[in-house]
Design a protein around this motif. Structure first.
Motif, mmCIF file in Angstrom:
data_model
loop_
_atom_site.group_PDB
_atom_site.id
_atom_site.type_symbol
_atom_site.label_atom_id
_atom_site.label_comp_id
_atom_site.label_asym_id
_atom_site.label_seq_id
_atom_site.Cartn_x
_atom_site.Cartn_y
_atom_site.Cartn_z
ATOM 1 N N ALA A 210 53.503 -45.458 2.073
ATOM 2 C CA ALA A 210 52.030 -46.087 1.974
ATOM 3 C C ALA A 210 51.081 -45.580 2.677
ATOM 4 N N ILE A 211 51.236 -45.185 3.996
ATOM 5 C CA ILE A 211 50.024 -44.649 4.677
ATOM 6 C C ILE A 211 49.661 -43.316 4.250
ATOM 7 N N THR A 212 50.523 -42.517 3.609
ATOM 8 C CA THR A 212 50.275 -41.114 3.271
ATOM 9 C C THR A 212 49.320 -41.361 1.934
ATOM 10 N N VAL A 213 49.665 -42.360 1.122
ATOM 11 C CA VAL A 213 48.601 -42.530 0.013
ATOM 12 C C VAL A 213 47.175 -43.119 0.497
ATOM 13 N N ALA A 214 47.586 -44.024 1.306
ATOM 14 C CA ALA A 214 46.149 -44.621 1.829
ATOM 15 C C ALA A 214 45.090 -43.735 2.405
ATOM 16 N N ARG A 215 45.626 -42.644 3.101
ATOM 17 C CA ARG A 215 44.729 -41.787 3.773
ATOM 18 C C ARG A 215 43.848 -40.813 2.868
ATOM 19 N N PHE A 216 44.152 -40.921 1.559
ATOM 20 C CA PHE A 216 43.404 -40.071 0.645
ATOM 21 C C PHE A 216 41.986 -40.782 0.456
ATOM 22 N N PHE A 217 41.973 -42.210 0.752
ATOM 23 C CA PHE A 217 40.775 -43.040 0.429
ATOM 24 C C PHE A 217 39.855 -43.292 1.485
ATOM 25 N N ILE A 218 39.862 -42.240 2.266
ATOM 26 C CA ILE A 218 38.745 -42.261 3.425
ATOM 27 C C ILE A 218 37.557 -40.970 3.632
ATOM 28 N N PRO A 219 36.590 -41.026 3.895
ATOM 29 C CA PRO A 219 35.757 -40.094 4.174
ATOM 30 C C PRO A 219 35.993 -38.901 5.311
ATOM 31 N N GLU A 220 35.758 -37.630 5.106
ATOM 32 C CA GLU A 220 36.081 -36.654 6.090
ATOM 33 C C GLU A 220 34.813 -36.971 7.150
ATOM 34 N N SER A 221 35.433 -36.400 8.398
ATOM 35 C CA SER A 221 34.578 -36.667 9.810
ATOM 36 C C SER A 221 33.134 -36.126 9.345
ATOM 37 N N ALA A 222 32.102 -36.668 9.625
ATOM 38 C CA ALA A 222 30.772 -36.199 9.365
ATOM 39 C C ALA A 222 30.384 -35.082 10.478
ATOM 40 N N HIS A 223 30.850 -35.239 11.785
ATOM 41 C CA HIS A 223 30.725 -34.432 12.865
ATOM 42 C C HIS A 223 31.373 -33.207 12.626
ATOM 43 N N TRP A 224 32.657 -33.018 12.013
ATOM 44 C CA TRP A 224 33.185 -31.739 11.601
ATOM 45 C C TRP A 224 32.468 -31.053 10.455
ATOM 46 N N LEU A 225 32.151 -31.811 9.555
ATOM 47 C CA LEU A 225 31.304 -31.214 8.406
ATOM 48 C C LEU A 225 30.057 -30.624 8.699
ATOM 49 N N MET A 226 29.206 -31.270 9.643
ATOM 50 C CA MET A 226 28.070 -30.756 10.400
ATOM 51 C C MET A 226 28.211 -29.783 11.053
ATOM 52 N N SER A 227 29.580 -29.345 11.913
ATOM 53 C CA SER A 227 29.797 -28.300 12.652
ATOM 54 C C SER A 227 30.089 -26.979 11.729
ATOM 55 N N LYS A 228 30.328 -27.295 10.508
ATOM 56 C CA LYS A 228 30.738 -26.332 9.498
ATOM 57 C C LYS A 228 29.233 -26.132 8.696
ATOM 58 N N LYS A 229 28.215 -26.511 9.134
ATOM 59 C CA LYS A 229 27.088 -26.533 8.489
ATOM 60 C C LYS A 229 27.046 -26.853 6.989
ATOM 61 N N ARG A 230 27.833 -28.048 6.703
ATOM 62 C CA ARG A 230 27.904 -28.581 5.608
ATOM 63 C C ARG A 230 26.954 -29.834 5.283
ATOM 64 N N GLU A 231 25.704 -29.802 5.455
ATOM 65 C CA GLU A 231 24.754 -31.043 5.990
ATOM 66 C C GLU A 231 24.706 -32.043 4.826
ATOM 67 N N GLU A 232 24.828 -31.455 3.573
ATOM 68 C CA GLU A 232 24.864 -32.619 2.266
ATOM 69 C C GLU A 232 26.024 -33.291 2.255
ATOM 70 N N GLU A 233 27.218 -32.673 2.491
ATOM 71 C CA GLU A 233 28.469 -33.665 2.600
ATOM 72 C C GLU A 233 28.548 -34.173 3.762
ATOM 73 N N ALA A 234 28.083 -33.729 5.114
ATOM 74 C CA ALA A 234 28.000 -34.951 6.052
ATOM 75 C C ALA A 234 27.097 -35.871 6.042
ATOM 76 N N GLU A 235 26.006 -35.942 5.014
ATOM 77 C CA GLU A 235 25.157 -37.163 4.889
ATOM 78 C C GLU A 235 26.034 -38.030 4.124
ATOM 79 N N LYS A 236 26.735 -37.545 2.951
ATOM 80 C CA LYS A 236 27.266 -38.419 2.019
ATOM 81 C C LYS A 236 28.530 -38.868 2.704
ATOM 82 N N SER A 237 29.185 -38.528 3.605
ATOM 83 C CA SER A 237 30.276 -39.017 4.190
ATOM 84 C C SER A 237 29.634 -39.979 5.267
ATOM 85 N N LEU A 238 28.692 -39.695 5.927
ATOM 86 C CA LEU A 238 28.190 -40.851 6.833
ATOM 87 C C LEU A 238 27.682 -41.974 6.005
#
Length: 488
Positions: A210-238
């Protein structure tokens, strides 16, 4: 004038997470100033520690039956009990470190899927080698969870809540320990069969799926996305994390990398842990955790064995080997459940006081308290009257309380706080791997040393290591309480 206004409106990701005034004014609930998505991430992260507590410490109950069924030698028992910890050692760095490369969320899902597969394998194993293999696989999954779960929480919540909620998630390890012991008692009480140990792993499988399935439905870490210079994705995630209107404007300011750390290879990230700039933090994050795991896993896994060896004359059992083994396990498990209840009380106190007293003081006091508890337990071994049982229980209960108030909780919290985002998973993963090296040593050597030097001398050795842990913490202390995770 407009340019100055735009600059003032720009914030870093953590500034936006810490500033909850926009939606907080529209809500009448307290909720620690957190959105439903933040709470969902926290809840899903708690299950990694829950499964670790349940499965790792359940080994103390399943091992006697597995030994009886497959006629294991002392060496095979040692390798089996330490294989899951060796898996954690490898998984924390090799898999957990990959979340710096591929993302927190992806590894967050993969680890739980791997755990589910290996639980099925354990329940269906028909030989010592397959049990060894799948037990190692469970360890890989649980090891990956050490950095990823910590970072999913700490990179998604307000600074003022970080210590409380990371430790709150860690508390579920103690919940898992108790539930694993209670599961063992219930299963062995009603399933009077040598294959009863398989049912314990099947019961852990249902929530893991059940936990495996539920983890698909959360956003990625905005901190990590920004560290990869993916600013637009970071903003959407935030925006998703903070429950903001997708059309709203959230201008993000990039937190500059320290000089010379803008780019590095995957292996280079580990090398940086030993550069002069981070060496002291690496020692602080890993050395006390290694020392703490010597006692935590040694006492935790083998408490039923120690109690059985001391209290064996009080156990009334049937004549055949199977029923004798089951009766002994159930009897010692009930005593273990009482002792381990102090784990939960200890971590609750850690949650309450980690900010006001500080991580470092709690860790130092905790190590000293562990030494006192183990000394009382060792003293009980030399007694031959009714006080022996009371002193043994008092010593182990004091150890569990002070351990979870201090080093067991604080080492986990500190490891995910002291490193910058680009190497945070690697730093936390490396510290967890070093810690599990200590756990492996005790899991493998504990049965051998109990036989060779006796429980009394073994407990005295752990008294010495606990005092050494207090000294190492004092020497390399670095307080993180209340500090913005972007600025640490």
């Amino acid at each position: 004038m407009n340019q100055n206004l735009d600059i003032q409106c720009q914030k870093t990701i953590q500034n936006y997470i810490d500033d909850t005034s926009i939606w907080e004014k529209e809500s009448n609930c307290f909720c620690l100033s957190m959105t439903k998505v933040q709470w969902r991430i926290w809840l899903l992260a708690t299950f990694g520690k829950f499964f670790e507590g349940m499965i790792v410490f359940m080994m103390g109950l399943t091992l006697p039956l597995i030994t009886l069924q497959f006629h294991l030698t002392e060496f095979q028992k040692g390798t089996l009990s330490s294989s899951i910890l060796f898996g954690i050692l490898i998984g924390a760095s090799a898999l957990g470190g990959l979340s710096d490369l591929y993302g927190r969320k992806k590894m967050f899902i993969i680890e739980m899927a791997l755990l589910s597969v290996c639980l099925v394998g354990m329940a269906c194993s028909q030989s010592y080698l397959t049990i060894l293999l799948f037990n190692f696989g469970i360890g890989l999954a649980l090891g990956c969870d050490y950095p990823t779960a910590h970072l999913m929480i700490s990179e998604s919540i307000p600074t003022k809540n970080r210590g409380k909620l990371v430790l709150g998630a860690f508390a579920f390890q103690s919940v898992g320990v108790l539930l694993g012991i209670l599961t063992g008692i219930i299963v062995l009480t009603y399933a009077d069969d040598i294959n009863a140990w398989r049912l314990m792993y099947i019961l852990a499988l249902v929530p893991s799926l059940a936990i495996t399935v539920a983890r698909f439905f959360i956003p990625e870490s905005a901190h990590w996305l920004m560290s990869k210079k993916r600013e637009e994705e970071a903003e959407k995630s935030l925006k998703r994390l903070l429950n903001r209107d997708p059309q709203s404007d959230m201008t993000l300011t990039v937190v500059p990398c320290p000089e010379g750390e803008e780019n590095h290879s995957w292996l280079g990230g580990y090398k940086k842990l030993f550069k002069q700039k981070y060496r002291a933090k690496t020692i602080l994050a890993s050395a006390p955790w290694f020392i703490q795991d010597l006692g935590t896993y040694g006492i935790g896994i083998f408490t039923p064995v120690i109690l059985a060896s001391v209290l064996d004359p009080h156990v009334v059992v049937a004549g055949d080997a199977l029923h004798s083994t089951i009766a002994s396990i159930v009897y010692s498990a009930k005593g273990t459940a009482l002792i381990d209840s102090l784990l939960i009380i200890g971590v609750i106190c850690a949650i309450i006081y980690s900010e006001s007293i500080g991580r470092m003081k709690l860790q130092i006091y905790g190590f000293i308290g562990c030494a006192v508890g183990l000394a009382l337990a060792a003293l009980s071994i030399k007694l031959n009257n009714d006080y022996q049982i009371y002193l043994l229980f008092l010593g182990f209960m004091l150890f569990n309380f002070m351990n979870n108030l201090g080093p067991n909780a604080q080492t986990y919290l500190i490891s995910g706080e002291v490193f910058p985002v680009k190497i945070r998973a690697k730093g936390a993963g490396f510290a967890a791997s070093i810690a599990k090296l200590g756990a492996i040593l005790t899991a493998f050597l504990f049965p051998i040393l109990m036989h060779e030097i006796g429980v009394f001398n073994l407990l005295l050795c752990l008294v010495a290591t606990s005092l050494f842990g207090a000294w190492v913490t004092y020497k390399y202390r670095f307080e993180t309480s209340g500090k913005n995770i972007e600025n640490i």
